[in-house]
Design a protein around this motif. Structure first.
Motif, mmCIF file in Angstrom:
data_model
loop_
_atom_site.group_PDB
_atom_site.id
_atom_site.type_symbol
_atom_site.label_atom_id
_atom_site.label_comp_id
_atom_site.label_asym_id
_atom_site.label_seq_id
_atom_site.Cartn_x
_atom_site.Cartn_y
_atom_site.Cartn_z
ATOM 1 N N GLN A 193 19.550 26.009 51.924
ATOM 2 C CA GLN A 193 18.282 25.324 51.636
ATOM 3 C C GLN A 193 18.479 24.464 50.393
ATOM 4 O OE1 GLN A 193 15.587 25.427 53.710
ATOM 5 N NE2 GLN A 193 16.947 26.629 55.015
ATOM 6 N N PRO A 194 17.923 23.262 50.367
ATOM 7 C CA PRO A 194 18.207 22.333 49.263
ATOM 8 C C PRO A 194 17.461 22.632 47.966
ATOM 9 C CG PRO A 194 16.716 21.312 50.835
ATOM 10 C CD PRO A 194 17.125 22.630 51.425
ATOM 11 N N THR A 195 16.310 23.296 48.052
ATOM 12 C CA THR A 195 15.501 23.571 46.859
ATOM 13 C C THR A 195 14.968 24.992 46.925
ATOM 14 O OG1 THR A 195 13.402 22.902 47.865
ATOM 15 C CG2 THR A 195 14.712 21.151 46.766
ATOM 16 N N ILE A 196 14.510 25.486 45.789
ATOM 17 C CA ILE A 196 13.938 26.830 45.768
ATOM 18 C C ILE A 196 12.639 26.874 46.578
ATOM 19 C CG2 ILE A 196 12.585 26.654 43.634
ATOM 20 C CD1 ILE A 196 14.798 29.647 44.756
ATOM 21 N N ALA A 197 11.888 25.771 46.622
ATOM 22 C CA ALA A 197 10.663 25.731 47.424
ATOM 23 C C ALA A 197 10.995 25.822 48.918
ATOM 24 C CB ALA A 197 9.868 24.468 47.121
ATOM 25 N N ALA A 198 12.017 25.081 49.351
ATOM 26 C CA ALA A 198 12.434 25.152 50.758
ATOM 27 C C ALA A 198 12.953 26.548 51.071
ATOM 28 C CB ALA A 198 13.502 24.099 51.045
ATOM 29 N N TRP A 199 13.722 27.120 50.162
ATOM 30 C CA TRP A 199 14.220 28.479 50.348
ATOM 31 C C TRP A 199 13.060 29.467 50.481
ATOM 32 C CZ3 TRP A 199 13.226 32.648 47.178
ATOM 33 C CH2 TRP A 199 13.864 33.846 47.545
ATOM 34 N N ALA A 200 12.065 29.360 49.593
ATOM 35 C CA ALA A 200 10.936 30.296 49.606
ATOM 36 C C ALA A 200 10.181 30.245 50.935
ATOM 37 C CB ALA A 200 9.992 30.009 48.440
ATOM 38 N N GLY A 201 9.953 29.052 51.454
ATOM 39 C CA GLY A 201 9.267 28.913 52.729
ATOM 40 C C GLY A 201 10.064 29.509 53.872
ATOM 41 N N GLU A 202 11.355 29.223 53.900
ATOM 42 C CA GLU A 202 12.207 29.751 54.975
ATOM 43 C C GLU A 202 12.407 31.258 54.828
ATOM 44 O OE1 GLU A 202 13.913 29.563 58.541
ATOM 45 O OE2 GLU A 202 12.841 27.939 57.543
ATOM 46 N N ARG A 203 12.490 31.727 53.593
ATOM 47 C CA ARG A 203 12.623 33.175 53.351
ATOM 48 C C ARG A 203 11.398 33.909 53.892
ATOM 49 N NH1 ARG A 203 16.649 36.434 52.950
ATOM 50 N NH2 ARG A 203 15.440 37.180 54.700
ATOM 51 N N PHE A 204 10.202 33.372 53.627
ATOM 52 C CA PHE A 204 8.951 33.965 54.114
ATOM 53 C C PHE A 204 8.955 34.027 55.640
ATOM 54 C CE2 PHE A 204 4.581 33.447 55.630
ATOM 55 C CZ PHE A 204 3.980 34.569 55.055
#
Length: 171
Positions: A79-90
């Motif tokens: 994931q390119p950003t922590i925000a993208a990571w957080a959404g995909e992690r959820f």
């Protein structure tokens, strides 16, 4: 032998721990997230990316669905950003819980066969053992992240399972 209830408990534990990480990591500057902390994958961000990639890979195997578009070598950039990571992690944590709620114990005693890019060969192992590895892998890398955050003077949420909300009947 693993049970469906074990899978549900571990999926809930995984989601609970990742909620705490998402809350904390989204407040951190990118410089801190990307600093080499001596973890197996270097930085906290690379490690959470690897873990999300691995969870996605294992779920694709468990459910016979397409694998991530990113190779193991590039998993640290999943994931390119922590925000993208957080959404995909959820989303992934929800997907894992749904899978755990539907898994049948007969599946957990059968064999799982997949092509391993890491080994360069087809592998066949007991599904229950693969599921145990899946949950253990999550705990292992989150432990590294927890230690790094604690070493930075931050206070991540506790990791003790008996403190998990709505623990279920096993505790």
């Amino acid at each position: 032998m693993l049970t469906r209830e074990y899978c549900i408990t571990m999926a809930r534990y995984n989601a609970w721990q990742n909620r705490g990480l998402r809350k904390l990591l989204q407040t951190m500057p990118a410089k801190e997230l990307n600093a080499d902390r001596g973890l197996f994958f270097g930085s906290i961000f690379a490690t959470v990316n690897h873990l999300l990639w691995a969870d996605t890979m294992w779920m694709s195997r468990f459910q016979g669905q397409p694998q991530p578009d990113v190779s193991l070598k590039d998993a640290v950039h999943f994931q390119p950003t922590i925000a993208a990571w957080a959404g995909e992690r959820f989303r992934t944590d929800g997907h894992i819980l749904l899978w755990a709620e539907k898994v049948r114990e007969v599946q957990l005693v059968s064999n799982l066969t997949w092509y391993s890019g890491l080994k360069g060969a087809e592998i066949s192992r007991n599904m229950g053992g693969c599921v145990a590895h899946f949950f253990n892998h999550q705990t292992h890398h989150r432990g590294q992240i927890h230690a790094a955050l604690t070493g930075m003077g931050l206070k991540p949420e506790p990791t003790d399972m008996f403190l998990m909300p709505d623990q279920g009947p096993w505790l």
